[in-house]
Design an enzyme around this catalytic site. Sequence first.
Site, PDB file in Angstrom:
ATOM      1  N   HIS A 117      -0.330   9.847  15.139  1.00 32.49           N
ATOM      2  CA  HIS A 117      -0.498   9.449  13.737  1.00 32.49           C
ATOM      3  C   HIS A 117       0.824   9.747  13.038  1.00 32.49           C
ATOM      4  O   HIS A 117       1.018  10.812  12.458  1.00 32.49           O
ATOM      5  CB  HIS A 117      -1.643  10.257  13.114  1.00 32.49           C
ATOM      6  CG  HIS A 117      -2.007   9.819  11.734  1.00 32.49           C
ATOM      7  ND1 HIS A 117      -2.417  10.698  10.749  1.00 32.49           N
ATOM      8  CD2 HIS A 117      -2.011   8.590  11.159  1.00 32.49           C
ATOM      9  CE1 HIS A 117      -2.668  10.026   9.644  1.00 32.49           C
ATOM     10  NE2 HIS A 117      -2.426   8.748   9.863  1.00 32.49           N
ATOM     11  N   ASP A 122       2.544   4.133  10.509  1.00 29.84           N
ATOM     12  CA  ASP A 122       1.338   4.964  10.635  1.00 29.84           C
ATOM     13  C   ASP A 122       0.854   5.289  12.051  1.00 29.84           C
ATOM     14  O   ASP A 122       0.286   6.347  12.256  1.00 29.84           O
ATOM     15  CB  ASP A 122       0.197   4.290   9.864  1.00 29.84           C
ATOM     16  CG  ASP A 122      -0.943   5.239   9.537  1.00 29.84           C
ATOM     17  OD1 ASP A 122      -0.673   6.294   8.947  1.00 29.84           O
ATOM     18  OD2 ASP A 122      -2.090   4.939   9.879  1.00 29.84           O
ATOM     19  N   ARG A 155      -4.020   1.048  -2.919  1.00 32.60           N
ATOM     20  CA  ARG A 155      -3.242   0.707  -1.724  1.00 32.60           C
ATOM     21  C   ARG A 155      -2.725  -0.713  -1.765  1.00 32.60           C
ATOM     22  O   ARG A 155      -3.252  -1.565  -2.469  1.00 32.60           O
ATOM     23  CB  ARG A 155      -4.140   0.805  -0.479  1.00 32.60           C
ATOM     24  CG  ARG A 155      -4.620   2.177  -0.121  1.00 32.60           C
ATOM     25  CD  ARG A 155      -3.707   2.811   0.903  1.00 32.60           C
ATOM     26  NE  ARG A 155      -4.137   4.148   1.244  1.00 32.60           N
ATOM     27  CZ  ARG A 155      -3.517   4.915   2.156  1.00 32.60           C
ATOM     28  NH1 ARG A 155      -2.477   4.451   2.811  1.00 32.60           N
ATOM     29  NH2 ARG A 155      -3.927   6.126   2.404  1.00 32.60           N
ATOM     30  N   LYS A 198       4.406   9.757   5.144  1.00 27.42           N
ATOM     31  CA  LYS A 198       4.798   8.969   6.319  1.00 27.42           C
ATOM     32  C   LYS A 198       5.344   7.611   5.903  1.00 27.42           C
ATOM     33  O   LYS A 198       6.423   7.195   6.324  1.00 27.42           O
ATOM     34  CB  LYS A 198       3.607   8.746   7.264  1.00 27.42           C
ATOM     35  CG  LYS A 198       3.108   9.995   7.965  1.00 27.42           C
ATOM     36  CD  LYS A 198       1.962   9.686   8.916  1.00 27.42           C
ATOM     37  CE  LYS A 198       0.757   9.085   8.243  1.00 27.42           C
ATOM     38  NZ  LYS A 198       0.126   9.962   7.237  1.00 27.42           N
ATOM     39  N   THR A 199       4.563   6.899   5.079  1.00 24.95           N
ATOM     40  CA  THR A 199       4.965   5.544   4.686  1.00 24.95           C
ATOM     41  C   THR A 199       6.184   5.595   3.766  1.00 24.95           C
ATOM     42  O   THR A 199       7.160   4.852   3.959  1.00 24.95           O
ATOM     43  CB  THR A 199       3.785   4.830   3.993  1.00 24.95           C
ATOM     44  OG1 THR A 199       2.700   4.769   4.916  1.00 24.95           O
ATOM     45  CG2 THR A 199       4.158   3.428   3.563  1.00 24.95           C
ATOM     46  N   ARG A 207     -11.825   5.811   3.528  1.00 22.79           N
ATOM     47  CA  ARG A 207     -12.650   5.893   4.720  1.00 22.79           C
ATOM     48  C   ARG A 207     -13.798   6.871   4.487  1.00 22.79           C
ATOM     49  O   ARG A 207     -13.738   7.720   3.617  1.00 22.79           O
ATOM     50  CB  ARG A 207     -11.835   6.375   5.927  1.00 22.79           C
ATOM     51  CG  ARG A 207     -10.907   5.296   6.511  1.00 22.79           C
ATOM     52  CD  ARG A 207     -10.150   5.844   7.684  1.00 22.79           C
ATOM     53  NE  ARG A 207      -9.545   7.122   7.338  1.00 22.79           N
ATOM     54  CZ  ARG A 207     -10.033   8.307   7.681  1.00 22.79           C
ATOM     55  NH1 ARG A 207     -11.114   8.407   8.437  1.00 22.79           N
ATOM     56  NH2 ARG A 207      -9.425   9.406   7.297  1.00 22.79           N
ATOM     57  N   SER A 215      -2.745  12.295   5.438  1.00 23.45           N
ATOM     58  CA  SER A 215      -2.701  11.313   4.358  1.00 23.45           C
ATOM     59  C   SER A 215      -2.004  11.883   3.124  1.00 23.45           C
ATOM     60  O   SER A 215      -2.272  13.016   2.714  1.00 23.45           O
ATOM     61  CB  SER A 215      -4.129  10.911   3.999  1.00 23.45           C
ATOM     62  OG  SER A 215      -4.095   9.865   3.067  1.00 23.45           O
ATOM     63  N   LYS A 230      -8.209   1.898  11.308  1.00 26.72           N
ATOM     64  CA  LYS A 230      -8.426   3.204  11.902  1.00 26.72           C
ATOM     65  C   LYS A 230      -9.474   3.131  13.020  1.00 26.72           C
ATOM     66  O   LYS A 230      -9.508   3.998  13.896  1.00 26.72           O
ATOM     67  CB  LYS A 230      -8.810   4.230  10.830  1.00 26.72           C
ATOM     68  CG  LYS A 230      -7.610   4.689   9.963  1.00 26.72           C
ATOM     69  CD  LYS A 230      -6.507   5.326  10.791  1.00 26.72           C
ATOM     70  CE  LYS A 230      -5.549   6.248  10.055  1.00 26.72           C
ATOM     71  NZ  LYS A 230      -4.558   5.683   9.158  1.00 26.72           N
TER      72      LYS A 230
HETATM   73  P1  ATP Z   1      -1.531   7.760   4.743  1.00 25.21           P
HETATM   74  O1  ATP Z   1      -1.721   8.405   6.100  1.00 25.21           O
HETATM   75  O2  ATP Z   1      -2.753   7.886   3.907  1.00 25.21           O
HETATM   76  O3  ATP Z   1      -1.018   6.373   4.833  1.00 25.21           O
HETATM   77  P2  ATP Z   1       1.170   8.714   4.091  1.00 25.21           P
HETATM   78  O4  ATP Z   1       1.536   9.935   4.891  1.00 25.21           O
HETATM   79  O5  ATP Z   1       1.730   7.439   4.548  1.00 25.21           O
HETATM   80  O6  ATP Z   1      -0.430   8.670   3.941  1.00 25.21           O
HETATM   81  P3  ATP Z   1       2.411   8.092   1.605  1.00 25.21           P
HETATM   82  O7  ATP Z   1       1.711   6.797   1.437  1.00 25.21           O
HETATM   83  O8  ATP Z   1       3.848   8.041   1.984  1.00 25.21           O
HETATM   84  O9  ATP Z   1       1.611   9.030   2.609  1.00 25.21           O
HETATM   85  O10 ATP Z   1       2.187   8.917   0.269  1.00 25.21           O
HETATM   86  C1  ATP Z   1       3.024   9.908  -0.241  1.00 25.21           C
HETATM   87  C2  ATP Z   1       2.826   9.903  -1.744  1.00 25.21           C
HETATM   88  O11 ATP Z   1       3.442  11.035  -2.332  1.00 25.21           O
HETATM   89  C3  ATP Z   1       3.486   8.685  -2.369  1.00 25.21           C
HETATM   90  O12 ATP Z   1       2.676   8.259  -3.436  1.00 25.21           O
HETATM   91  C4  ATP Z   1       4.822   9.245  -2.874  1.00 25.21           C
HETATM   92  O13 ATP Z   1       5.326   8.540  -3.963  1.00 25.21           O
HETATM   93  C5  ATP Z   1       4.412  10.646  -3.289  1.00 25.21           C
HETATM   94  N1  ATP Z   1       5.505  11.648  -3.274  1.00 25.21           N
HETATM   95  C6  ATP Z   1       5.894  12.395  -4.326  1.00 25.21           C
HETATM   96  N2  ATP Z   1       6.878  13.231  -4.000  1.00 25.21           N
HETATM   97  C7  ATP Z   1       7.140  13.037  -2.695  1.00 25.21           C
HETATM   98  C8  ATP Z   1       8.071  13.624  -1.787  1.00 25.21           C
HETATM   99  N3  ATP Z   1       8.920  14.571  -2.159  1.00 25.21           N
HETATM  100  N4  ATP Z   1       8.068  13.161  -0.510  1.00 25.21           N
HETATM  101  C9  ATP Z   1       7.198  12.229  -0.117  1.00 25.21           C
HETATM  102  N5  ATP Z   1       6.288  11.635  -0.928  1.00 25.21           N
HETATM  103  C10 ATP Z   1       6.260  12.034  -2.215  1.00 25.21           C
HETATM  104 MN    MN Z   2       0.846   5.653   5.189  1.00 24.70          MN
END
Ligand code: ATP
Ligand code: MN
Length: 539
Positions: free
Chosen positions: A221, A258, A324, A243-244, A60, A239, A201
């Site tokens: 969020h 999300d 992604r 979360k995911t 973004r 980010s 978004k």
């Molecule tokens: P967005 O808001 O951009 O979608 P998000 O909060 O959903 O972000 P994730 O997509 O879950 O974030 O990304 C977390 C990244 O960190 C992943 O690539 C995951 O493999 C990595 N990672 C490494 N160690 C950890 C951990 N201990 N816990 C969570 N994620 C981890």
């Molecule tokens: Mn996510």
Amino acid sequence: MMNHELISKTISLKKYGIKNAIINYNLSPEKLHDICIEKGLGVKTYSGALAINTGEFTGRSPLDRFIVQDEITKDKVWWGDINIPFDSNRFDKLYDKVTKYLSDKELYVRDAYACADDKYRMNIRVINELPWSNIFAYNMFLRPTTEELDDFNPEWTIINAPNFMADAEIDGTRQHNFAILDFSKKVVLIGGTGYTGEMKKGIFSALNFILPVYKETLPMHCSANVGENGETAIFFGLSGTGKTTLSADPKRKLIGDDEHGWTKDNTIFNFEGGCYAKVINLSKENEPDIFDAIKSGSLLENVIFKNGTNEVDFSDISITQNTRVSYPINHIKNIQKPSLGKNPKNIFFLTADAFGVLPPISRLLPNQAAYHFISGYTAKVAGTEAGVTEPIPSFSACFGAPFMPLHPAKYAEMLSTKMKEANVNVWLVNTGWTGGPYGIGTRIKLKYTRAMINAALNGDLGTYNYKDYHIHSVFGVAQPRECPGVPKSVLSPRATWNNDEAYYKMAFKLSNAFRENFDQFESIANEEIRRGGPQRFAF
Ligand code: ATP
Ligand code: MN
């Protein structure tokens, strides 16, 4: 089975100012996949997913996100460098230019909706210049049934023209790309960028205004899932904090990854119909649910193939770190249908602390929860330049400031009230560094984070007393002394550093960053909330 190929409805785009366009209406993702391949806009990968490149933008562009300042927004939006005002007349002119640009073209149009709770449903028409953008819309928004499409009445419109370039001087934008919300016309106008996330978004930002202002609903969020006992958990975080990743738990049903609303009737609902996962370093071993979701119908963005194959190399970040995939939520095996839950029992604030200071899990008192929600801390790690190892603290109110049109106090008040009513446990989870800061320590193992979250959900972290918890001397948060499946030493960040002096020096550096950031909220936060923050310390 609903067959999208059978939709014979024809629509006109004249009322949008788009004339003589060839309209591909609600094509199936399979059909769109084939069109992308035919036009050389994508490649079929080994797993059946389609891989595309989003072009110049692979993320973004927050500095190019505007809100039209009009009767609806002028006194309500928190204007500033996050919510940048856009003149209404200039918007109309730019809108005319974009719709003229789209006229006479072949377009991809989809009717979809947001908000899984019928009472809050928002019908959306998405008008795309490119076929893969329309696959994203299919994957990420909720999909109406064939009957619902018969008399579909679109409320909001997304007009998405990645190859239209604005002329900043004439059009009033900052540069050639833009994403502009107009609440009077109910339009999200996107141009100059192909990054798909701008569409989701954009609607998220619209809902983050509409739901609290008109519907007494708190937009969040966060991701959400529900256990076998029906207990909902939600996971806030900026980010990359998890979360995911962490909401995809085979033992719990996924509600969404999300964006959610928390209603006055004590329900949680997903805004979306799909997931948008980061795939950097994705492995089947660490993240089986997400790995297996990447199949026919999924849309991969900006990935690179292993040499001479059509197999994705998830470690290759030569286009972007923000690789992604989007897919409909039903690509995940264990999901909640429809995407609704009851009041959460547990709330997790995820943060990727690259200073390695915060405990991997800690429990928050209500005032600490309010403080951390308003702060919205995570850390950014410096680029890949050699020798640059210093992390940068990043604060984003409500764990999502770029998408929140109202003042953070509005969301924080709503959350505090709801948390009190629901009597939730709030946990701060550091998914970032342990054993030292970025450059010295390592990222905490995903299996440990999962074990800690499971323990919190199962009530295995003891009762809130000194026997079970150590109070962190700088942050004041309660650090469990034991956790099933996690070595004791991992639970204490100080212990993992093996260097008390360096640890406390860093801890105070981070606490000072928190305090400094919070200064801007002193006027809205009462004494109790301020006491929820870390100590200030001067060297
Ligand atoms: P967005 O808001 O951009 O979608 P998000 O909060 O959903 O972000 P994730 O997509 O879950 O974030 O990304 C977390 C990244 O960190 C992943 O690539 C995951 O493999 C990595 N990672 C490494 N160690 C950890 C951990 N201990 N816990 C969570 N994620 C981890
Ligand atoms: Mn996510």
